[in-house]
Design a protein around this motif. Structure first.
Motif, PDB file in Angstrom:
ATOM      1  N   GLY A   1      73.906 -52.237 -18.102  1.00 48.64           N
ATOM      2  CA  GLY A   1      72.562 -52.272 -17.533  1.00 48.64           C
ATOM      3  C   GLY A   1      72.385 -51.218 -16.468  1.00 48.64           C
ATOM      4  O   GLY A   1      72.621 -50.032 -16.693  1.00 48.64           O
ATOM      5  N   ASP A   2      71.975 -51.654 -15.269  1.00 51.14           N
ATOM      6  CA  ASP A   2      71.724 -50.727 -14.171  1.00 51.14           C
ATOM      7  C   ASP A   2      72.956 -50.458 -13.325  1.00 51.14           C
ATOM      8  O   ASP A   2      72.865 -49.826 -12.279  1.00 51.14           O
ATOM      9  CB  ASP A   2      70.616 -51.281 -13.256  1.00 51.14           C
ATOM     10  N   TYR A   3      74.126 -50.933 -13.749  1.00 52.32           N
ATOM     11  CA  TYR A   3      75.348 -50.741 -12.972  1.00 52.32           C
ATOM     12  C   TYR A   3      76.340 -49.870 -13.729  1.00 52.32           C
ATOM     13  O   TYR A   3      76.407 -49.884 -14.955  1.00 52.32           O
ATOM     14  CB  TYR A   3      76.011 -52.089 -12.657  1.00 52.32           C
ATOM     15  N   MET A   4      77.117 -49.097 -12.968  1.00 55.98           N
ATOM     16  CA  MET A   4      78.177 -48.267 -13.515  1.00 55.98           C
ATOM     17  C   MET A   4      79.502 -48.629 -12.856  1.00 55.98           C
ATOM     18  O   MET A   4      79.548 -48.843 -11.637  1.00 55.98           O
ATOM     19  CB  MET A   4      77.915 -46.783 -13.222  1.00 55.98           C
ATOM     20  N   CYS A   5      80.558 -48.680 -13.646  1.00 52.89           N
ATOM     21  CA  CYS A   5      81.914 -48.786 -13.115  1.00 52.89           C
ATOM     22  C   CYS A   5      82.561 -47.412 -13.253  1.00 52.89           C
ATOM     23  O   CYS A   5      82.730 -46.905 -14.364  1.00 52.89           O
ATOM     24  CB  CYS A   5      82.723 -49.822 -13.888  1.00 52.89           C
ATOM     25  N   VAL A   6      82.897 -46.811 -12.124  1.00 49.19           N
ATOM     26  CA  VAL A   6      83.525 -45.493 -12.093  1.00 49.19           C
ATOM     27  C   VAL A   6      85.023 -45.704 -11.884  1.00 49.19           C
ATOM     28  O   VAL A   6      85.446 -46.215 -10.846  1.00 49.19           O
ATOM     29  CB  VAL A   6      82.939 -44.625 -10.962  1.00 49.19           C
ATOM     30  N   HIS A   7      85.822 -45.301 -12.869  1.00 51.04           N
ATOM     31  CA  HIS A   7      87.259 -45.581 -12.850  1.00 51.04           C
ATOM     32  C   HIS A   7      88.061 -44.322 -12.543  1.00 51.04           C
ATOM     33  O   HIS A   7      87.908 -43.302 -13.212  1.00 51.04           O
ATOM     34  CB  HIS A   7      87.718 -46.122 -14.208  1.00 51.04           C
ATOM     35  N   THR A   8      88.899 -44.413 -11.528  1.00 48.36           N
ATOM     36  CA  THR A   8      89.895 -43.375 -11.277  1.00 48.36           C
ATOM     37  C   THR A   8      91.225 -43.904 -11.810  1.00 48.36           C
ATOM     38  O   THR A   8      91.266 -44.918 -12.497  1.00 48.36           O
ATOM     39  CB  THR A   8      89.995 -43.057  -9.778  1.00 48.36           C
ATOM     40  N   CYS A   9      92.319 -43.221 -11.481  1.00 49.26           N
ATOM     41  CA  CYS A   9      93.622 -43.668 -11.982  1.00 49.26           C
ATOM     42  C   CYS A   9      93.973 -45.062 -11.477  1.00 49.26           C
ATOM     43  O   CYS A   9      94.575 -45.851 -12.188  1.00 49.26           O
ATOM     44  CB  CYS A   9      94.698 -42.670 -11.563  1.00 49.26           C
ATOM     45  N   SER A  10      93.552 -45.386 -10.243  1.00 51.97           N
ATOM     46  CA  SER A  10      93.986 -46.647  -9.652  1.00 51.97           C
ATOM     47  C   SER A  10      92.867 -47.507  -9.080  1.00 51.97           C
ATOM     48  O   SER A  10      93.103 -48.656  -8.723  1.00 51.97           O
ATOM     49  CB  SER A  10      95.004 -46.370  -8.534  1.00 51.97           C
ATOM     50  N   ASP A  11      91.636 -46.979  -8.989  1.00 51.39           N
ATOM     51  CA  ASP A  11      90.549 -47.726  -8.359  1.00 51.39           C
ATOM     52  C   ASP A  11      89.323 -47.769  -9.261  1.00 51.39           C
ATOM     53  O   ASP A  11      89.152 -46.943 -10.159  1.00 51.39           O
ATOM     54  CB  ASP A  11      90.152 -47.093  -7.020  1.00 51.39           C
ATOM     55  N   THR A  12      88.464 -48.760  -9.002  1.00 48.50           N
ATOM     56  CA  THR A  12      87.191 -48.892  -9.702  1.00 48.50           C
ATOM     57  C   THR A  12      86.084 -49.031  -8.671  1.00 48.50           C
ATOM     58  O   THR A  12      86.185 -49.850  -7.760  1.00 48.50           O
ATOM     59  CB  THR A  12      87.186 -50.114 -10.632  1.00 48.50           C
ATOM     60  N   TYR A  13      85.026 -48.225  -8.807  1.00 52.53           N
ATOM     61  CA  TYR A  13      83.886 -48.268  -7.900  1.00 52.53           C
ATOM     62  C   TYR A  13      82.654 -48.690  -8.701  1.00 52.53           C
ATOM     63  O   TYR A  13      82.447 -48.232  -9.824  1.00 52.53           O
ATOM     64  CB  TYR A  13      83.643 -46.893  -7.274  1.00 52.53           C
TER      65      TYR A  13
ATOM     66  N   LEU B   1      91.604 -54.654  -6.307  1.00 53.45           N
ATOM     67  CA  LEU B   1      92.526 -54.745  -7.430  1.00 53.45           C
ATOM     68  C   LEU B   1      93.957 -54.921  -6.931  1.00 53.45           C
ATOM     69  O   LEU B   1      94.375 -54.270  -5.974  1.00 53.45           O
ATOM     70  CB  LEU B   1      92.431 -53.483  -8.291  1.00 53.45           C
ATOM     71  N   LYS B   2      94.677 -55.827  -7.577  1.00 55.91           N
ATOM     72  CA  LYS B   2      96.093 -56.016  -7.264  1.00 55.91           C
ATOM     73  C   LYS B   2      96.898 -54.918  -7.948  1.00 55.91           C
ATOM     74  O   LYS B   2      96.585 -54.520  -9.066  1.00 55.91           O
ATOM     75  CB  LYS B   2      96.575 -57.367  -7.776  1.00 55.91           C
ATOM     76  N   PRO B   3      97.968 -54.428  -7.298  1.00 58.50           N
ATOM     77  CA  PRO B   3      98.389 -54.740  -5.930  1.00 58.50           C
ATOM     78  C   PRO B   3      97.442 -54.099  -4.908  1.00 58.50           C
ATOM     79  O   PRO B   3      96.992 -52.970  -5.108  1.00 58.50           O
ATOM     80  CB  PRO B   3      99.795 -54.128  -5.844  1.00 58.50           C
ATOM     81  N   ILE B   4      97.195 -54.802  -3.838  1.00 60.04           N
ATOM     82  CA  ILE B   4      96.204 -54.371  -2.862  1.00 60.04           C
ATOM     83  C   ILE B   4      96.747 -53.234  -2.011  1.00 60.04           C
ATOM     84  O   ILE B   4      97.834 -53.322  -1.438  1.00 60.04           O
ATOM     85  CB  ILE B   4      95.798 -55.540  -1.949  1.00 60.04           C
ATOM     86  N   LYS B   5      95.949 -52.171  -1.916  1.00 65.94           N
ATOM     87  CA  LYS B   5      96.297 -51.069  -1.025  1.00 65.94           C
ATOM     88  C   LYS B   5      95.786 -51.378   0.375  1.00 65.94           C
ATOM     89  O   LYS B   5      94.690 -51.900   0.541  1.00 65.94           O
ATOM     90  CB  LYS B   5      95.687 -49.762  -1.527  1.00 65.94           C
ATOM     91  N   MET B   6      96.585 -51.042   1.372  1.00 65.50           N
ATOM     92  CA  MET B   6      96.227 -51.357   2.744  1.00 65.50           C
ATOM     93  C   MET B   6      94.928 -50.681   3.158  1.00 65.50           C
ATOM     94  O   MET B   6      94.103 -51.274   3.871  1.00 65.50           O
ATOM     95  CB  MET B   6      97.359 -50.936   3.686  1.00 65.50           C
ATOM     96  N   ALA B   7      94.713 -49.458   2.702  1.00 63.69           N
ATOM     97  CA  ALA B   7      93.485 -48.743   3.065  1.00 63.69           C
ATOM     98  C   ALA B   7      92.256 -49.460   2.523  1.00 63.69           C
ATOM     99  O   ALA B   7      91.230 -49.564   3.206  1.00 63.69           O
ATOM    100  CB  ALA B   7      93.538 -47.316   2.526  1.00 63.69           C
ATOM    101  N   ARG B   8      92.338 -49.979   1.298  1.00 60.94           N
ATOM    102  CA  ARG B   8      91.209 -50.697   0.712  1.00 60.94           C
ATOM    103  C   ARG B   8      90.995 -52.021   1.435  1.00 60.94           C
ATOM    104  O   ARG B   8      89.854 -52.460   1.630  1.00 60.94           O
ATOM    105  CB  ARG B   8      91.453 -50.958  -0.771  1.00 60.94           C
TER     106      ARG B   8
END
Length: 274
Positions: free
Chosen positions: A189-201, A102-109
């Protein structure tokens, strides 16, 4: 490892330049080209065959997904989507993307993404070597054993470690997400999007199992495909037909359907009493 020949595709020159500057810190990455449209990118790919593409999704004319559709299976490069929108994440992994930034890109990601690409390329190289060995030895059984011993991939899914959700999506490194950091979860479906304040998994799971067997009581279902963390609800806005807009602390607005509104209000009242 040979340099990873990399193509940057984005309709914004500033985004390409920013990514180029960040990628300069990775010795394994060799940027061999840039493109600002799908057609321009396809022409470059047919000529130079990159190992990796950093790909924007929403571009004028054609999207990044249309570029992926046009790629030939035998020359399919690693794809890392780079976008400002989290809602395309599930589709991105369905087309075998290595990662979704996700923009803006974090260096760690970005470091995680490059590491995944390096592992994927090493795995492909290992498989190719094993296939060559099988042909030379003319021993399919032996080659099958070597493949099983050396190329095991982690099982897709998730598990719980104390107060964290440990997400395994077949890539590395595994994501450890504290329950307290999760704002909401939505399903397809069989997928989940887990949202934190700034990231999505993105992970493979069923919403019903996640809600009843994994997440703590502070998570409540507000829609047939949405779970929300009560601790991050800022306010409710009443709508028609007993529905609500649910505003989270990060500004995100979700809708609570009539089916789940009563349960949501009861959960909020109970949390206030506690």
């Amino acid at each position: 490892m040979q340099p990873i020949k990399t193509l940057l595709v984005d309709d914004e020159f500033s985004a390409i330049e920013g990514l180029r500057i960040r990628l300069a810190q990775f010795p394994a990455i060799e940027i061999i080209g840039e493109a600002t449209s799908v057609n321009e990118a396809l022409a470059f790919i047919n000529k130079c065959m990159p190992d990796l593409i950093f790909l924007d999704i929403e571009m004028p004319g054609q999207s990044g997904f249309e570029l992926v559709k046009a790629l030939q299976p035998e020359t399919y490069p690693a794809i890392i989507f780079v976008t400002a929108y989290h809602q395309h994440a599930i589709r991105a992994f369905e087309v075998r993307a290595v990662d979704y930034l996700l923009k803006p890109i974090k260096m760690a990601r970005l470091q995680e993404s490059v590491a995944r690409v390096e592992e994927n390329i090493a795995l492909k190289s290992s498989k190719a070597t094993m296939l060559a060995t099988r042909e030379s030895m003319n021993s399919p059984t032996l080659a099958h054993k070597v493949m099983n011993d050396s190329c095991a991939v982690p099982t897709e899914g998730y598990y719980v470690d104390k107060e964290k959700l440990v997400i395994q999506d077949g890539r590395s490194p595994t994501a450890l997400v504290p329950f307290t950091d999760v704002f909401w979860v939505d399903a397809a479906g069989d997928y989940m999007c887990v949202h934190t304040c700034s990231d999505t998994y993105v992970m493979r799971a069923r919403l019903k199992n996640l809600l009843h067997d994994t997440l703590p009581d502070e998570f409540v279902q507000i829609h047939k495909s949405t779970i929300v963390n009560l601790r991050h609800i800022q306010q409710l806005e009443a709508l028609r037909n007993s529905e609500f807009n649910v505003q989270l602390a990060n500004g995100k607005m979700l809708k609570a359907s009539r089916t789940y509104s009563k349960e949501l209000k009861a959960a909020i009242l109970n949390k206030k009493r506690i």
